[in-house]
Design a protein around this motif. Structure first.
Motif, PDB file in Angstrom:
ATOM      1  N   VAL A 167       0.910  -1.159  -0.244  1.00  0.00           N
ATOM      2  CA  VAL A 167       0.107  -0.138   0.006  1.00  0.00           C
ATOM      3  C   VAL A 167       1.015   1.720   0.185  1.00  0.00           C
ATOM      4  N   LEU A 168       0.182   2.195  -0.033  1.00  0.00           N
ATOM      5  CA  LEU A 168       0.635   3.361   0.448  1.00  0.00           C
ATOM      6  C   LEU A 168       0.549   4.627   1.247  1.00  0.00           C
ATOM      7  N   LEU A 169       2.491   5.043   1.281  1.00  0.00           N
ATOM      8  CA  LEU A 169       2.387   5.506   3.002  1.00  0.00           C
ATOM      9  C   LEU A 169       2.765   7.219   2.853  1.00  0.00           C
ATOM     10  N   GLN A 170       2.118   8.214   3.358  1.00  0.00           N
ATOM     11  CA  GLN A 170       2.260   9.502   3.165  1.00  0.00           C
ATOM     12  C   GLN A 170       2.133   9.857   4.433  1.00  0.00           C
ATOM     13  N   THR A 171       3.397  10.562   4.035  1.00  0.00           N
ATOM     14  CA  THR A 171       4.128  11.341   6.184  1.00  0.00           C
ATOM     15  C   THR A 171       3.496  12.905   5.492  1.00  0.00           C
ATOM     16  N   ALA A 172       3.105  13.530   7.129  1.00  0.00           N
ATOM     17  CA  ALA A 172       3.096  15.097   6.718  1.00  0.00           C
ATOM     18  C   ALA A 172       3.578  15.801   8.066  1.00  0.00           C
ATOM     19  N   PRO A 173       4.381  16.971   8.114  1.00  0.00           N
ATOM     20  CA  PRO A 173       4.677  17.457   9.094  1.00  0.00           C
ATOM     21  C   PRO A 173       3.685  17.764  10.219  1.00  0.00           C
ATOM     22  N   PRO A 174       4.917  18.457  11.284  1.00  0.00           N
ATOM     23  CA  PRO A 174       3.433  18.497  12.305  1.00  0.00           C
ATOM     24  C   PRO A 174       2.309  20.259  12.274  1.00  0.00           C
ATOM     25  N   ARG A 175       1.386  20.795  12.733  1.00  0.00           N
ATOM     26  CA  ARG A 175       1.198  21.408  12.592  1.00  0.00           C
ATOM     27  C   ARG A 175       1.638  22.646  13.453  1.00  0.00           C
ATOM     28  N   ARG A 176       2.532  22.025  14.178  1.00  0.00           N
ATOM     29  CA  ARG A 176       3.840  23.126  14.746  1.00  0.00           C
ATOM     30  C   ARG A 176       5.250  22.935  14.845  1.00  0.00           C
ATOM     31  N   GLN A 177       6.120  23.158  14.323  1.00  0.00           N
ATOM     32  CA  GLN A 177       7.200  22.772  14.578  1.00  0.00           C
ATOM     33  C   GLN A 177       7.765  22.563  16.198  1.00  0.00           C
ATOM     34  N   GLY A 178       8.521  21.987  15.812  1.00  0.00           N
ATOM     35  CA  GLY A 178       9.297  21.185  17.374  1.00  0.00           C
ATOM     36  C   GLY A 178      10.361  20.426  17.123  1.00  0.00           C
ATOM     37  N   ALA A 222       7.361  14.559  15.116  1.00  0.00           N
ATOM     38  CA  ALA A 222       6.980  12.949  14.232  1.00  0.00           C
ATOM     39  C   ALA A 222       6.231  13.227  13.078  1.00  0.00           C
ATOM     40  N   GLY A 223       5.215  14.609  13.517  1.00  0.00           N
ATOM     41  CA  GLY A 223       3.951  14.572  11.900  1.00  0.00           C
ATOM     42  C   GLY A 223       3.037  13.613  12.622  1.00  0.00           C
ATOM     43  N   SER A 224       2.602  13.507  11.441  1.00  0.00           N
ATOM     44  CA  SER A 224       1.634  12.442  11.737  1.00  0.00           C
ATOM     45  C   SER A 224       1.827  11.443  10.000  1.00  0.00           C
ATOM     46  N   TYR A 225       1.246  10.088   9.702  1.00  0.00           N
ATOM     47  CA  TYR A 225       1.400   9.066   8.815  1.00  0.00           C
ATOM     48  C   TYR A 225      -0.224   8.837   8.298  1.00  0.00           C
ATOM     49  N   GLU A 226      -0.158   7.614   7.225  1.00  0.00           N
ATOM     50  CA  GLU A 226      -1.083   7.737   6.684  1.00  0.00           C
ATOM     51  C   GLU A 226      -1.106   6.637   6.018  1.00  0.00           C
ATOM     52  N   LEU A 227      -2.009   5.797   5.534  1.00  0.00           N
ATOM     53  CA  LEU A 227      -1.990   4.437   4.618  1.00  0.00           C
ATOM     54  C   LEU A 227      -2.842   5.065   3.554  1.00  0.00           C
ATOM     55  N   ILE A 228      -2.554   4.653   2.486  1.00  0.00           N
ATOM     56  CA  ILE A 228      -3.794   5.109   1.590  1.00  0.00           C
ATOM     57  C   ILE A 228      -4.108   4.103   0.150  1.00  0.00           C
ATOM     58  N   ASP A 229      -5.150   3.548  -0.232  1.00  0.00           N
ATOM     59  CA  ASP A 229      -5.301   3.140  -0.819  1.00  0.00           C
ATOM     60  C   ASP A 229      -6.699   3.603  -1.833  1.00  0.00           C
ATOM     61  N   LEU A 230      -5.712   3.784  -3.110  1.00  0.00           N
ATOM     62  CA  LEU A 230      -6.356   5.153  -4.503  1.00  0.00           C
ATOM     63  C   LEU A 230      -6.508   4.191  -5.663  1.00  0.00           C
ATOM     64  N   ASP A 231      -7.742   4.859  -5.960  1.00  0.00           N
ATOM     65  CA  ASP A 231      -8.577   4.298  -7.638  1.00  0.00           C
ATOM     66  C   ASP A 231      -7.642   4.955  -8.365  1.00  0.00           C
ATOM     67  N   LEU A 232      -6.347   4.182  -9.187  1.00  0.00           N
ATOM     68  CA  LEU A 232      -5.490   5.030 -10.065  1.00  0.00           C
ATOM     69  C   LEU A 232      -6.320   4.771 -11.195  1.00  0.00           C
ATOM     70  N   SER A 233      -6.834   4.753 -11.505  1.00  0.00           N
ATOM     71  CA  SER A 233      -7.811   4.923 -12.639  1.00  0.00           C
ATOM     72  C   SER A 233      -7.898   5.902 -14.029  1.00  0.00           C
ATOM     73  N   ARG A 234      -7.838   7.141 -13.339  1.00  0.00           N
ATOM     74  CA  ARG A 234      -7.381   8.737 -13.904  1.00  0.00           C
ATOM     75  C   ARG A 234      -5.851   8.802 -14.326  1.00  0.00           C
ATOM     76  N   TYR A 235      -5.313   8.030 -13.445  1.00  0.00           N
ATOM     77  CA  TYR A 235      -3.881   8.342 -14.430  1.00  0.00           C
ATOM     78  C   TYR A 235      -3.811   6.912 -15.486  1.00  0.00           C
ATOM     79  N   ASP A 236      -4.642   6.827 -16.291  1.00  0.00           N
ATOM     80  CA  ASP A 236      -4.860   5.995 -17.647  1.00  0.00           C
ATOM     81  C   ASP A 236      -3.705   6.707 -18.696  1.00  0.00           C
ATOM     82  N   ALA A 237      -3.468   7.677 -18.748  1.00  0.00           N
ATOM     83  CA  ALA A 237      -2.802   8.655 -19.859  1.00  0.00           C
ATOM     84  C   ALA A 237      -1.346   8.936 -19.646  1.00  0.00           C
TER      85      ALA A 237
END
Length: 531
Positions: free
Chosen positions: A134-145, A149-164
Motif C-alpha cells: 500500500v501507499l504511505l503518506q507522511t505529513a509534518p506536525p502543525r507546529r514545528q518542534g 514526528a508529524g503524522s502518517y497515513e496508509l492510502i488505498d487509491l483508485d489510480l484509473s485517472r492516471y490512464d493517460a
C-alpha cells in the motif's frame, strides 16, 4: 506479526541537513522512526550517488532513534529525475530483482519524498502490484518542534485517472499477453483476442477458469503460464499443481485430491495431505475435469466454494485457499444433460469459460509455431536447425492444407519438429527429409478414426428413399462432407475445415452460410446430420 518494510526515495530537500540544526526541522524519512505506534523493521532508501553523504546521515539518525530499524541504501543514479520513462524504468528494474517475502513482510511505498515523477511511479508500481503493498503518506506536525514526528497515513487509491500516462503499463500488458503465448507471434485474430481477455482475467480475478478444447490444444501449457504470470505479480505464492483427472479412480481419487488420515483405509500407512492442500496459496489445474466421479465432484464443489474440505477418514476439515483452473475436451453442458457432471459444479467453474481452438482451426498459426518448436528442438540438441527455402515452402504448403488433419494438435506438431531437427544433416532440413516427414504424418492420420468417418454415414437414414436418387459422385461427396461435419463442434468450424483454401480467396467469408446452402441442396440441415 509481519515485519514492516518501507520503500521510498531520499528527499534531497525535505530530508536535508548535516549539522545539529537538522534536528529542529521535520524530515519525512527520519520521521518514520519517531512514531511511538509505528515500528519500521526495514527501510529501503533509494538515493542518487550525489546525495550519498545525506543518505548516510539519515541512516545514522534513524539508527539513533530506532535501533531496531534496518536502513538499506540503494543507489539509483538518474540523469534526469524528472524524466518519467527514465525513473519508471530504473524503479521497474530494481523491483524485478527485489526478494519480496509476502508471508513474512508487509510493504509500504513512501510517496512523500522524491520528485513528483518518482511519487507517480511509486503510485503506478503499487497499482500494478509490482510493489505488493500500500501507499504511505507522511505529513509534518502543525507546529514545528524538536524531533517532531508529524503524522502518517496508509492510502488505498483508485489510480484509473492516471490512464493517460500508463503507456509503460500497456507495454507491460502486451508483454504479458506474449508470455501467455510463449512468445509465439500468433496470427489467428480470434485466438489473439481470446488470449488478450485471458490475460486480463488472469491478473484481475481469482475465480475459477474453465478451458475447453481438444486434446493437445495447449490447455495445460496455458494454465501454467497463467500461474507464472500471477506469481510474477505477487498474486500467488504457492505451487502450481497439475492433475490429470482421467488417471484418478475410486478411493484413490479422493485420497489423491483431498488427502487421507493414517489408517483411513487398508494400506493408508501414513497421512497424506492431498493435492488440494498442496495447492494452498497457488493454482490447482484439474485437466479432464469431466472424468471426475460424482463423489469427487461434490467434494470439489464444497472446496471451491468454502475453501475447506474433509480428508478421507477425518472428522476435522482442512482449509486450502487456491485458484482453480479446469480443463476438458468435453462439452460439459452435454455431460450435465446426460447426468455425468454436476450442474451446480459447472455453474461454479463456468464464470470464465474459454474454448481453445485446435491447430486445424488455426492454420495461419502453424508457421510461427513450427518455428517455435524447431527453436526448442535446436536448444535440446545443442545445434541450430533450419529449413532450406524449398523445404520450408513444401512443409508449410502441406501443413496448412486440408490434407493435414493435426488430430493430435500441438503434440503432432511438436513431434514433427523433433523428428525433423533430429534427422537434419548439418542443421539443414531439406526437401527429401520433408517428403519423408509428410509420409509419416499421412500414415499417422490414416489410422485416425476421423479418416473413416465418411464410411459411417448412412444417407438412407438421413434422407430415406431420396438417397437412392443421388449419383455416385454426389453420394460419395455428401458422405465425406457429413463425416467431417460430425467431427466439428459447430457449423462455422465445419465450414472452415471444408473451405480452408477457397475461403482465403473470397472478399466476404461466410463458411457457415456456404455449408448450410450445400446441405439444403439435399434437403438436410445441420441439426439433422448432427443427431
Amino acid at each position: 506479526m509481519k515485519r514492516k518494510v518501507v520503500i521510498g526515495f531520499l528527499g534531497s530537500q525535505l530530508d536535508s541537513g548535516l549539522g545539529a540544526a537538522r534536528w529542529d526541522k521535520w524530515r519525512p524519512t527520519v520521521s518514520l522512526a519517531q512514531h511511538d505506534d509505528l515500528q519500521v523493521d526495514r527501510l529501503e532508501l533509494l538515493h542518487d550517488v550525489r546525495y550519498l553523504a545525506l543518505a548516510r546521515t539519515v541512516q545514522a539518525d534513524i539508527a539513533q532513534l530506532s535501533p531496531g530499524t534496518e536502513v538499506r541504501l540503494s543507489e539509483m543514479n538518474l540523469a534526469n529525475p524528472w524524466d518519467f520513462g527514465e525513473v519508471y524504468g530504473a524503479l521497474y528494474d530494481w523491483l524485478k530483482t527485489y526478494p519480496f517475502e509476502l508471508e513474512q513482510e508487509d510493504y509500504w511505498a513512501h510517496i512523500t519524498t522524491g520528485t513528483h515523477v518518482a511519487q507517480i511511479c511509486l503510485f503506478l508500481m503499487v497499482e500494478a502490484r509490482l510493489i505488493p503493498g500500500v501507499l504511505l503518506q507522511t505529513a509534518p506536525p502543525r507546529r514545528q518542534g524538536s524531533q517532531a514526528a508529524g503524522s502518517y497515513e496508509l492510502i488505498d487509491l483508485d489510480l484509473s485517472r492516471y490512464d493517460a500516462i500508463n503507456t509503460r503499463l500497456r507495454s507491460a500488458r502486451q508483454d504479458a499477453v506474449s508470455f501467455l503465448k510463449s512468445g509465439i507471434a500468433t496470427r489467428n485474430p480470434r485466438f489473439n483476442a481470446l488470449i488478450e481477455e485471458i490475460e486480463r482475467v488472469a491478473v484481475r480475478s481469482t475465480a475459477p477458469i474453465l478451458l475447453t478444447g481438444p486434446t493437445g490444444a495447449g490447455k495445460s501449457m496455458l494454465a501454467r503460464r497463467m500461474y507464472e504470470l500471477k506469481k510474477s505479480r505477487h498474486q500467488v505464492s504457492g505451487a502450481f499443481v497439475d492433475v490429470n483427472c482421467a488417471t484418478l479412480r475410486g478411493d484413490g481419487a479422493v485420497s489423491a485430491l483431498f488427502g487421507h488420515r493414517k489408517g483411513a483405509f487398508t494400506g493408508a500407512a501414513m497421512e497424506r495431505a492431498g493435492l488440494l492442500k498442496t495447492a494452498h496459496q497457488g493454482v490447482l489445474f484439474l485437466d479432464e475435469i469431466g472424468e471426475l466421479g460424482c463423489d469427487e465432484q461434490a467434494m470439489l464443489l464444497k472446496a471451491v466454494e468454502e475453501r475447506r474440505f474433509l480428508p478421507l477418514g477425518s472428522d476435522a476439515e482442512v482449509q486450502s485457499d487456491f485458484q482453480l483452473i479446469a480443463g476438458t475436451n468435453k462439452d460439459l453442458r452435454t455431460e450435465v444433460a446426460c447426468g455425468r457432471f454436476r450442474e451446480d459444479l459447472l455453474a461454479r467453474i463456468n464464470l470464465w469459460s474459454y474454448v481453445l481452438p485446435g491447430l486445424a482451426q488455426r492454420r495461419e498459426d502453424i508457421e510461427p509455431n513450427i518455428d517455435h518448436q524447431l527453436a526448442i528442438a535446436s536448444q535440446e540438441l545443442g545445434r541450430q536447425v533450419r529449413f532450406t527455402r524449398e523445404a520450408r515452402a513444401d512443409y508449410l504448403g502441406f501443413a496448412q492444407s486440408g490434407e493435414a488433419l493435426w488430430s493430435g494438435n500441438f503434440r503432432d506438431l511438436s513431434a514433427s519438429a523433433t523428428r525433423l531437427a533430429t534427422l537434419a544433416e548439418n542443421g539443414r532440413i531439406g526437401v527429401e527429409l520433408v517428403q519423408a516427414e509428410k509420409a509419416r504424418l499421412r500414415w499417422l492420420w490414416d489410422k485416425h478414426p476421423a479418416r473413416d468417418a465418411a464410411s459411417d454415414v448412412s444417407l438412407h437414414d438421413l434422407m430415406g428413399a431420396a438417397a437412392e436418387q443421388l449419383d455416385a459422385f454426389d453420394r460419395l461427396q455428401l458422405q465425406a462432407v457429413i463425416g467431417i461435419c460430425r467431427q466439428q463442434a459447430s457449423l462455422s468450424e465445419a465450414g472452415r475445415a471444408l473451405f480452408n483454401v477457397s475461403r482465403n480467396q473470397r472478399a466476404v467469408i461466410n463458411d457457415a452460410d456456404r455449408l448450410r446452402k450445400y446441405l439444403l441442396k439435399f434437403g438436410l440441415t445441420w441439426e439433422q446430420i448432427r443427431t
